[in-house]
Write an enzyme that holds these catalytic residues in place. Structure first.
Site, mmCIF file in Angstrom:
data_model
loop_
_atom_site.group_PDB
_atom_site.id
_atom_site.type_symbol
_atom_site.label_atom_id
_atom_site.label_comp_id
_atom_site.label_asym_id
_atom_site.label_seq_id
_atom_site.Cartn_x
_atom_site.Cartn_y
_atom_site.Cartn_z
ATOM 1 N N ASP A 1 9.263 2.576 1.349
ATOM 2 C CA ASP A 1 8.127 3.329 1.870
ATOM 3 C C ASP A 1 8.129 3.169 3.389
ATOM 4 O O ASP A 1 7.791 2.114 3.915
ATOM 5 C CB ASP A 1 6.845 2.767 1.253
ATOM 6 C CG ASP A 1 5.574 3.426 1.772
ATOM 7 O OD1 ASP A 1 5.629 4.097 2.817
ATOM 8 O OD2 ASP A 1 4.515 3.240 1.149
ATOM 9 N N PHE B 1 0.858 -1.185 0.000
ATOM 10 C CA PHE B 1 0.000 0.000 0.000
ATOM 11 C C PHE B 1 0.892 1.232 0.000
ATOM 12 O O PHE B 1 1.719 1.409 0.907
ATOM 13 C CB PHE B 1 -0.923 0.042 1.215
ATOM 14 C CG PHE B 1 -1.884 1.203 1.166
ATOM 15 C CD1 PHE B 1 -3.073 1.108 0.463
ATOM 16 C CD2 PHE B 1 -1.581 2.409 1.786
ATOM 17 C CE1 PHE B 1 -3.955 2.183 0.374
ATOM 18 C CE2 PHE B 1 -2.442 3.494 1.714
ATOM 19 C CZ PHE B 1 -3.633 3.376 1.008
ATOM 20 N N LYS C 1 2.924 10.282 8.283
ATOM 21 C CA LYS C 1 2.242 9.824 9.498
ATOM 22 C C LYS C 1 2.887 10.334 10.787
ATOM 23 O O LYS C 1 2.634 11.438 11.226
ATOM 24 C CB LYS C 1 2.124 8.301 9.477
ATOM 25 C CG LYS C 1 1.062 7.790 8.501
ATOM 26 C CD LYS C 1 0.825 6.315 8.674
ATOM 27 C CE LYS C 1 -0.248 5.796 7.724
ATOM 28 N NZ LYS C 1 -1.603 6.218 8.084
#
Length: 420
Positions: free
Chosen positions: A243, A152, A272
């Site tokens: 990532d 993702f 985040k």
């Protein structure tokens, strides 16, 4: 009380006001499957809904609220920066941006930083950087980027294409060309994919992977797999992009997920937890592949004084208060406790896995219980959890979580399973 109407005390002494889920749904696009609670305030690892019910927050904004809620250092940084300067254009030098970039390069394998607003934007920037490097330095006209199944990487057109999950791509074709997918942690499949691209007269420019797959079921990367990939990339001139949006900024017990694998990426991304809940993303790279020039890439809000000032305070607090040590200790405690629960329910639970304070409990595929079922049951017990696919429940509390709070959360999960 009906879940369509939740009572909220406005805190001003004017009595209770009503929060209406129906009114919310009438005005907000239906892009999330929301649980029927409305959260109003938080402190540390706890949040309260509009009815005053307290929850232990093991979602943390999906691995985002690094310091929990209303942390004194976060409040201080937000207050100080908003009173000083909150936004100017990147047409000018921004001191807070420079300080944050310096902190990041001093605490990582990166030499240069580009700031944006989210993980999707950071990954989009990484894809653009890899393509430009391929064109400018390697003379590749049709570059290919290999990513993993069950990955993702975001919701932009390029990042959902990079995301190896068809459910996120459905309805958005035509997708961005130039991506090939292989199973995660499967080295022969990756080597075969590279060979197949070469045989078709194209070239692999980059390999984009998560150090630990978060949305894909909390699946840690295999050390031997990643070390061999690093070797292949070095031999073939392929960029290795990691990532780190979900696992970076201390969540695994180290600053970056790649440190658990004994390698360094050429390009990596963060978001985040970087801002502790204030939107910010970062694209970082080694100096040799820093090929962006003025006009190639930009972001209006990226790296503004407010976001960078707050993010720097988050970084410095994590370091000064040695919070990574807490992540390591509480992470081990959490996994041990979840494994003990798994041993009590071997008919329901297949596996517990993770690093630091990103952990997953996988339910057996042949039982009717789903991750959403368990999340709902945990909510009833006063603990917020988050699904990571149909059969995995994710535990991602703030990095300041205490021993007592880990015990409380695990006891609630045990009760939820008992009462299923």
């Amino acid at each position: 009380m009906s879940p369509e109407t939740l009572i909220r005390d406005d805190g001003l002494g004017t009595g209770a006001e009503q929060f209406s889920i129906d009114r919310f749904n009438a005005n907000v696009m239906n892009t999330y499957g929301r649980f029927p609670i409305a959260l109003e305030k938080g402190s540390g690892c706890k949040v309260w809904d509009t009815e005053g019910k307290e929850y232990l927050d093991f979602v943390a904004g999906i691995a985002t609220c690094t310091l929990g809620h209303a942390h004194p250092k976060l409040i201080e940084a937000v207050t100080e920066q908003i009173q000083k300067l909150h936004h100017v254009s990147n047409l000018y030098y921004i001191p807070e941006q420079g300080e944050l970039a310096a902190w990041l390069t001093e605490h990582s394998a990166g030499d240069r930083v580009f700031f944006c607003n989210s993980g999707a934007e950071a990954n989009e920037g990484a894809i653009k950087l890899a393509r430009k490097y391929a064109h400018d330095r390697l003379n590749i006209e049709d570059p290919v980027i290999i990513t993993a199944h069950a990955s993702f990487h975001g919701r932009t057109l390029a990042t959902i294409t990079a995301t190896g999950q068809p459910k996120y791509q459905k309805g958005f074709s035509p997708l961005v060309p130039g991506f090939v997918y292989t199973p995660y942690n499967d080295l022969p499949a990756l080597e075969n994919a590279i060979a197949e691209v070469d045989q078709n007269g194209r070239r692999v420019a980059a390999i984009l992977l998560e150090a630990l797959q978060g949305e894909g079921g909390v699946r840690p990367g295999d050390v031997a797999y990643f070390q061999k990939i690093r070797q292949i990339c070095d031999e073939k001139g392929i960029l290795l992009i990691l990532d780190e949006v979900q696992v970076g900024m201390g969540r695994t017990g180290r600053w970056w997920g790649y440190e658990n694998l004994g390698i360094e990426p050429d390009i990596f991304t963060s978001a985040k937890g970087l801002g502790g809940g204030i939107p910010i993303g970062a694209l970082m790279c080694k100096s040799f592949c820093d090929v962006f020039e003025p006009g190639n890439h930009a972001s209006t809000f990226g790296g503004n004084p407010f976001a960078c000032g707050v993010a720097l305070a988050v970084c410095q607090t994590l370091e000064r208060e040695n919070i990574l040590s807490n992540v390591q200790q509480r992470g081990e405690q959490l996994r041990n406790s979840l494994q003990a629960i798994a041993s009590e329910y071997p008919d329901l639970i297949a596996e517990v896995r993770g690093w630091g304070l990103i952990n997953g409990m996988e339910l057996k595929s042949d039982v009717e219980l789903t991750s959403i079922d368990l999340v709902n049951a945990a909510i009833a017990q006063g603990v917020l959890l988050v699904p990571a696919g149909p059969k995995v429940v994710r535990f991602v509390p703030p990095l300041i979580v205490t021993e007592a709070e880990v015990n409380q959360a695990c006891q609630a999960v045990a009760r939820a399973l008992h009462n299923r």
